[in-house]
Structures are given as structure tokens and as C-alpha cells.
Design a protein around this motif. Structure first.
Motif, PDB file in Angstrom:
ATOM      1  N   GLY A  98      17.404  -3.243  15.193  1.00 48.24           N
ATOM      2  CA  GLY A  98      18.255  -2.302  15.906  1.00 48.24           C
ATOM      3  C   GLY A  98      18.014  -0.864  15.479  1.00 48.24           C
ATOM      4  N   ASN A  99      19.080  -0.212  15.008  1.00 47.84           N
ATOM      5  CA  ASN A  99      18.941   1.189  14.588  1.00 47.84           C
ATOM      6  C   ASN A  99      18.514   1.322  13.122  1.00 47.84           C
ATOM      7  OD1 ASN A  99      21.368   0.291  13.513  1.00 47.84           O
ATOM      8  ND2 ASN A  99      22.430   2.247  13.829  1.00 47.84           N
ATOM      9  N   GLN A 100      18.058   0.219  12.539  1.00 52.92           N
ATOM     10  CA  GLN A 100      17.496   0.243  11.185  1.00 52.92           C
ATOM     11  C   GLN A 100      15.980   0.066  11.283  1.00 52.92           C
ATOM     12  OE1 GLN A 100      20.031  -2.200   8.320  1.00 52.92           O
ATOM     13  NE2 GLN A 100      20.839  -2.877  10.301  1.00 52.92           N
ATOM     14  N   VAL A 101      15.256   1.151  10.971  1.00 53.15           N
ATOM     15  CA  VAL A 101      13.802   1.185  11.130  1.00 53.15           C
ATOM     16  C   VAL A 101      13.152   1.280   9.749  1.00 53.15           C
ATOM     17  CG1 VAL A 101      11.874   2.460  12.154  1.00 53.15           C
ATOM     18  CG2 VAL A 101      14.088   2.378  13.338  1.00 53.15           C
ATOM     19  N   PRO A 102      12.118   0.472   9.474  1.00 52.60           N
ATOM     20  CA  PRO A 102      11.441   0.618   8.176  1.00 52.60           C
ATOM     21  C   PRO A 102      10.770   1.986   8.084  1.00 52.60           C
ATOM     22  CG  PRO A 102      10.217  -0.882   9.590  1.00 52.60           C
ATOM     23  CD  PRO A 102      11.503  -0.586  10.294  1.00 52.60           C
ATOM     24  N   LEU A 103      11.000   2.667   6.994  1.00 53.45           N
ATOM     25  CA  LEU A 103      10.504   4.037   6.827  1.00 53.45           C
ATOM     26  C   LEU A 103       8.988   4.116   6.946  1.00 53.45           C
ATOM     27  CD1 LEU A 103      11.144   7.021   6.119  1.00 53.45           C
ATOM     28  CD2 LEU A 103      10.966   6.364   3.704  1.00 53.45           C
ATOM     29  N   TRP A 104       8.272   3.129   6.412  1.00 53.35           N
ATOM     30  CA  TRP A 104       6.806   3.178   6.418  1.00 53.35           C
ATOM     31  C   TRP A 104       6.236   3.291   7.823  1.00 53.35           C
ATOM     32  CZ3 TRP A 104       4.283  -0.440   9.246  1.00 53.35           C
ATOM     33  CH2 TRP A 104       4.924  -1.670   9.481  1.00 53.35           C
ATOM     34  N   LEU A 105       6.951   2.753   8.814  1.00 55.70           N
ATOM     35  CA  LEU A 105       6.432   2.756  10.187  1.00 55.70           C
ATOM     36  C   LEU A 105       6.367   4.168  10.759  1.00 55.70           C
ATOM     37  CD1 LEU A 105       5.357   0.984  12.446  1.00 55.70           C
ATOM     38  CD2 LEU A 105       7.704   0.646  13.245  1.00 55.70           C
ATOM     39  N   SER A 114      26.699   3.816  14.696  1.00 55.06           N
ATOM     40  CA  SER A 114      25.860   3.548  15.870  1.00 55.06           C
ATOM     41  C   SER A 114      25.044   4.769  16.307  1.00 55.06           C
ATOM     42  CB  SER A 114      26.734   3.072  17.043  1.00 55.06           C
ATOM     43  OG  SER A 114      27.712   4.055  17.372  1.00 55.06           O
ATOM     44  N   ASP A 115      25.502   5.968  15.961  1.00 54.30           N
ATOM     45  CA  ASP A 115      24.790   7.177  16.390  1.00 54.30           C
ATOM     46  C   ASP A 115      23.800   7.677  15.347  1.00 54.30           C
ATOM     47  OD1 ASP A 115      26.698   7.962  14.552  1.00 54.30           O
ATOM     48  OD2 ASP A 115      27.063   9.897  15.530  1.00 54.30           O
ATOM     49  N   VAL A 116      23.536   6.885  14.310  1.00 60.89           N
ATOM     50  CA  VAL A 116      22.596   7.257  13.261  1.00 60.89           C
ATOM     51  C   VAL A 116      21.442   6.254  13.227  1.00 60.89           C
ATOM     52  CG1 VAL A 116      22.258   7.558  10.769  1.00 60.89           C
ATOM     53  CG2 VAL A 116      24.365   8.384  11.851  1.00 60.89           C
ATOM     54  N   ILE A 117      20.221   6.757  13.044  1.00 62.43           N
ATOM     55  CA  ILE A 117      19.058   5.891  12.859  1.00 62.43           C
ATOM     56  C   ILE A 117      18.795   5.823  11.358  1.00 62.43           C
ATOM     57  CG2 ILE A 117      16.606   5.553  13.345  1.00 62.43           C
ATOM     58  CD1 ILE A 117      17.181   7.502  15.812  1.00 62.43           C
ATOM     59  N   TYR A 118      18.753   4.624  10.818  1.00 67.05           N
ATOM     60  CA  TYR A 118      18.572   4.438   9.384  1.00 67.05           C
ATOM     61  C   TYR A 118      17.098   4.146   9.099  1.00 67.05           C
ATOM     62  CZ  TYR A 118      23.629   4.262   9.261  1.00 67.05           C
ATOM     63  OH  TYR A 118      24.962   4.581   9.396  1.00 67.05           O
ATOM     64  N   ALA A 119      16.438   5.110   8.483  1.00 67.60           N
ATOM     65  CA  ALA A 119      15.047   4.919   8.066  1.00 67.60           C
ATOM     66  C   ALA A 119      15.087   4.340   6.653  1.00 67.60           C
ATOM     67  CB  ALA A 119      14.301   6.244   8.101  1.00 67.60           C
ATOM     68  N   THR A 164      10.893  13.226   1.384  1.00 72.71           N
ATOM     69  CA  THR A 164       9.714  14.080   1.552  1.00 72.71           C
ATOM     70  C   THR A 164       8.700  13.412   2.477  1.00 72.71           C
ATOM     71  OG1 THR A 164      10.052  15.022  -0.649  1.00 72.71           O
ATOM     72  CG2 THR A 164       7.868  15.294   0.322  1.00 72.71           C
ATOM     73  N   PHE A 165       8.491  12.116   2.305  1.00 79.35           N
ATOM     74  CA  PHE A 165       7.604  11.362   3.200  1.00 79.35           C
ATOM     75  C   PHE A 165       8.105  11.441   4.640  1.00 79.35           C
ATOM     76  CE2 PHE A 165       7.014   7.433   5.613  1.00 79.35           C
ATOM     77  CZ  PHE A 165       5.630   7.358   5.675  1.00 79.35           C
ATOM     78  N   PHE A 166       9.395  11.268   4.827  1.00 77.27           N
ATOM     79  CA  PHE A 166       9.987  11.307   6.163  1.00 77.27           C
ATOM     80  C   PHE A 166       9.724  12.649   6.851  1.00 77.27           C
ATOM     81  CE2 PHE A 166      13.593  12.719   8.756  1.00 77.27           C
ATOM     82  CZ  PHE A 166      13.596  11.758   9.747  1.00 77.27           C
ATOM     83  N   VAL A 167      10.056  13.734   6.169  1.00 75.80           N
ATOM     84  CA  VAL A 167       9.893  15.059   6.765  1.00 75.80           C
ATOM     85  C   VAL A 167       8.423  15.340   7.046  1.00 75.80           C
ATOM     86  CG1 VAL A 167      10.160  17.545   6.366  1.00 75.80           C
ATOM     87  CG2 VAL A 167      12.019  15.974   5.759  1.00 75.80           C
ATOM     88  N   ASN A 168       7.544  14.983   6.115  1.00 74.77           N
ATOM     89  CA  ASN A 168       6.119  15.226   6.301  1.00 74.77           C
ATOM     90  C   ASN A 168       5.557  14.437   7.486  1.00 74.77           C
ATOM     91  OD1 ASN A 168       3.516  16.307   5.470  1.00 74.77           O
ATOM     92  ND2 ASN A 168       3.031  14.235   4.820  1.00 74.77           N
ATOM     93  N   SER A 169       6.031  13.213   7.663  1.00 67.80           N
ATOM     94  CA  SER A 169       5.545  12.381   8.772  1.00 67.80           C
ATOM     95  C   SER A 169       5.998  12.924  10.129  1.00 67.80           C
ATOM     96  CB  SER A 169       6.033  10.943   8.602  1.00 67.80           C
ATOM     97  OG  SER A 169       5.501  10.357   7.434  1.00 67.80           O
ATOM     98  N   LEU A 170       7.220  13.442  10.190  1.00 69.03           N
ATOM     99  CA  LEU A 170       7.778  13.946  11.445  1.00 69.03           C
ATOM    100  C   LEU A 170       7.294  15.346  11.775  1.00 69.03           C
ATOM    101  CD1 LEU A 170      10.047  12.482  13.264  1.00 69.03           C
ATOM    102  CD2 LEU A 170       9.712  11.489  11.009  1.00 69.03           C
ATOM    103  N   TYR A 172       0.808  -1.216   0.000  1.00 68.66           N
ATOM    104  CA  TYR A 172       0.000   0.000   0.000  1.00 68.66           C
ATOM    105  C   TYR A 172       0.846   1.274   0.000  1.00 68.66           C
ATOM    106  CZ  TYR A 172      -3.768  -3.202   1.327  1.00 68.66           C
ATOM    107  OH  TYR A 172      -4.667  -4.228   1.350  1.00 68.66           O
ATOM    108  N   PHE A 173       2.135   1.132   0.289  1.00 69.78           N
ATOM    109  CA  PHE A 173       2.961   2.310   0.524  1.00 69.78           C
ATOM    110  C   PHE A 173       3.103   3.181  -0.723  1.00 69.78           C
ATOM    111  CE2 PHE A 173       7.161   4.384   1.465  1.00 69.78           C
ATOM    112  CZ  PHE A 173       6.689   5.154   2.517  1.00 69.78           C
ATOM    113  N   GLN A 174       3.327   2.582  -1.871  1.00 68.86           N
ATOM    114  CA  GLN A 174       3.474   3.376  -3.084  1.00 68.86           C
ATOM    115  C   GLN A 174       2.178   4.113  -3.431  1.00 68.86           C
ATOM    116  OE1 GLN A 174       6.051   4.366  -4.836  1.00 68.86           O
ATOM    117  NE2 GLN A 174       4.686   5.518  -6.195  1.00 68.86           N
TER     118      GLN A 174
END
Length: 395
Positions: A383-390, A369-374, A325-331, A191-193
């Protein structure tokens, strides 16, 4: 008055809001003067009517919806109308498009002072500055923002689920467990696209061409919301539209303000003011370096949400740009987003470093280690790798 009640009854009875907006729970409905701002197309009218439908029987006439587009209000003020409604037992007046009356803020102040038993809930454009530009409302109005659909709301609508929102802290600390609760019920990647293409504005449910409808909405944002509310002369409209188009097709990047000033034949200061107006209208988002703000030059300008990208220049849409753009809009709703040193890295709330990256390419990177990867193009995280859709579950 009876004609307004007949319209109210018809609209409420024919209102269908298949997804209950999260803002309904955030508002303190005990307040006497409530302002709901939002850009065109996000469902402000439906929101008011849904509130009426949930809380009042149309037969008792305690609640009334009015739209100031009605020509009646060219000759009658809000205070005059509210007084008649109040004296006949009215308790809640829902006023749509309040800015269509010239002295609306003074009228609302009179209502507040003269009718202590009356609650007024009104909607207005995101361009409005309720308290800064209307000092008579300071201390008495509570302001809220209604946004377009989040990815969570979009999923709930299309799948019939009732997924709840999560805070950023919950997602970062517990995303692996949260995902395990979601994946058995739905595959978000399916559904994400669709969401980034056409899911932000609720009118995607209408049987009309979405992109054409969105283009008309964008034109109304510039022609009415910006020009009318900011009281800009009509002759400057083409400059604002051209500036918006150039910012849009350039993609997320640092704007060349001097060149833009030449392109639209105006000064650098005017370009910066126009950029601010476009941001107020929720057409663009402005990203600054940490510690900086308007009128400083932005580090990056991007469209407010990915749907706008596909409507304006579909042949030039870049996948990485869409995801950022999705990231910034969500936050954007509850968090401050700044540009960090790396081009694809953002600083959230002054402390959290996020990098937006393609999961299919991440094996080529050495993780910090100090970066969160969306990460996009994946449904799971570690860990510090998070699916962007979430991050679309933040509201």
C-alpha cells in the motif's frame, strides 16, 4: 592535430563503461551544442569517450576528444582548434573541462556561428551556470546533468542484471508488482549498505582507498570548482572548508547561520552565499519550506549523498540521517523536495508527503493515509508503505 587524434584513439580503445548511463538516452544528440555538467568523480570523461566509442570509428577522424587541461590551450583558443578540425572533415568535437579556458563561452559561440556543420559536446562543473552567467549561449546550448550512480545502476554493475528505471508515479502505484520482478533476480538489501557507503561515485571500482579518494575529490571541488569558477580569492578557502565541515558533522538540520558566521569570521550573507556554492558543487543539498528558496534560510541542510557522510565523519554516522540523505538524493534529479511539518517528513512536488522510517520500528506507529512511508530495513512494501531502496530506481 595528429597528436590529439592519437590520444583520442588510445582513450577510446581503453574506455570500459560496464554500465551504460541512462543520460545517454535522455540527450537529443541532434543538437549542435550540448553541455554536460556534473560534479567531480561522476564519470563525465568516461561518458564522452563512451559516446565516441559507440558512434564513431576512430579511423575516420570525424569525432575527436580533447581535454582543455592540455597546455596547448593556454596559447590556442577553442574556436581556432575547432576550425582546423572542421576544415579537415571533423564533425563532432568533444571538449572536456571547458571551463579551463577563460573565455570558453565566447569561444563556443564563435564555433556555433562559424562552423554550422560541427557539433560540440562539452563537459563542465556542476557549479557552472551555463545560461544565467553566459548570455551568449542562451538559445543555442542544451544543458544536461550527469549524476553519480543510482542504486539501480550500482546493482546492475555488480550483479550483471539490466533493471530498468521507473518513474515515481510507477513506483507509488505499482511497487508491489515491480518488487516481485526484482526479488527473484537479486536481494537488494544485500547491496544497499555497500551503495550508501561507497556506491555513488564510479571510482569505487578503482583499486584505491575509496574514502581517501573521495576526500581528495571533495577538496578539489572546493579548491577548483568553487574558487576558480566563482572567482573567489584563495584566502577565503579555509572559511568555505570549515563551513562545509561544520554543516557535515551537524547532520541534517536547520543551520544556525548566525553562529556559523561567527565560527568562520564572516557575515550572515556570505555564509548563505557559501552554502549556495556548496550546493552548486553537489557537496550538500538545501531543503526549504514549501514556497521558499534562496536566499531564505533553509529548513535543513544535508550532505549531497550518503557516501560523503562516511568519508567525512564515519564515527558519527546516524542510520536515520543516512536514509534521509539517500531519499533526498534519489528524488533530487527530477523532483522538488521541501521540508514538511514533521522533522522526518518531506513534501515532494508540492503535494506528496513522505516519511522516512525504519521498518523494524513501524509497528509502533499509527499509519496516516495521506503519508507515503519510505521504509528501510525491508525489501517489500504494501500500500502506502514503499521500500526505500526502490526509490534508487528513479534513474
Amino acid at each position: 592535430m595528429e597528436a590529439f587524434f592519437r590520444t583520442h584513439t588510445y582513450l577510446v580503445e581503453h574506455t570500459n563503461a560496464p554500465v551504460r548511463r541512462g543520460l545517454m538516452e535522455e540527450i537529443d544528440w541532434n543538437d549542435r551544442l550540448i553541455g554536460i555538467k556534473g560534479t567531480r568523480g561522476v564519470g563525465k570523461t568516461t561518458f564522452l569517450l563512451q559516446y565516441a566509442k559507440e558512434n564513431f570509428d576512430t579511423r575516420d577522424k570525424q569525432c575527436l576528444y580533447i581535454n582543455l587541461n592540455n597546455f596547448y590551450f593556454q596559447d590556442h583558443g577553442i574556436e581556432e582548434f575547432a576550425g582546423e578540425f572542421y576544415r579537415n572533415g571533423g564533425k563532432v568535437l568533444l571538449v572536456d573541462q571547458v571551463f579551463k579556458q577563460q573565455n570558453w563561452s565566447k569561444e563556443l559561440r564563435k564555433c556555433y556561428d562559424n562552423y554550422p556543420g560541427l557539433k560540440i559536446v562539452f563537459t563542465g562543473s556542476s557549479v557552472m551556470r551555463l545560461k544565467e552567467e553566459n548570455p551568449e549561449l542562451n538559445g543555442i546550448v542544451k544543458s544536461y546533468n550527469l549524476r553519480g550512480f543510482s542504486f539501480r545502476e550500482f546493482l546492475n554493475l555488480l550483479t550483471g542484471n539490466n533493471f530498468k528505471p521507473y518513474t515515481l508515479e510507477e513506483i507509488l502505484s505499482d511497487h508491489e508488482r515491480i518488487i516481485k520482478q526484482i526479488l527473484p533476480k537479486v536481494r537488494p538489501q544485500e547491496y544497499f549498505q555497500d551503495y550508501v557507503h561507497h556506491g555513488f561515485y564510479p571510482f569505487f571500482q578503482e583499486h584505491r582507498n575509496y574514502s581517501e579518494n573521495l576526500l581528495k575529490t571533495m577538496n578539489m571541488m572546493t579548491e577548483v570548482d568553487i574558487l576558480l569558477i566563482k572567482q573567489i580569492e584563495l584566502k577565503y578557502l579555509t572559511r568555505i572548508k570549515r563551513l562545509f565541515y561544520e554543516l557535515a558533522v551537524d547532520g541534517p538540520k536547520t543551520p544556525n547561520v548566525s553562529q556559523l558566521a561567527i565560527d568562520i569570521d564572516t557575515s550572515r550573507a556570505t555564509v548563505m552565499n557559501y552554502i549556495k556554492y556548496l550546493a552548486d558543487a553537489r557537496l550538500i543539498n538545501i531543503i526549504y519550506a514549501n514556497g521558499q528558496s534562496f536566499p531564505k534560510k533553509p529548513s535543513k541542510v544535508m550532505l549531497h549523498n550518503p557516501n560523503l557522510m562516511y568519508a567525512i565523519y564515519p564515527s558519527k554516522v546516524d542510520r536515520q540521517d543516512v536514509m534521509e540523505t539517500f531519499f533526498v538524493n534519489s528524488l533530487w534529479k527530477d523532483h522538488k523536495v521541501n521540508q514538511a511539518s514533521h522533522d522526518t517528513t518531506y513534501l515532494v512536488d508540492g503535494k506528496l508527503k513522505f516519511r522516512i522510517c525504519d521498518a523494524t520500528q513501524s509497528g509502533k506507529q499509527r499509519l496516516q493515509s495521506d503519508v507515503i512511508y519510505a521504509r528501510y530495513n525491508t525489501e517489500v512494501g504494501l500500500g502506502n508503505q514503499v521500500p526505500l531502496w526502490l526509490l534508487g530506481f528513479l534513474y
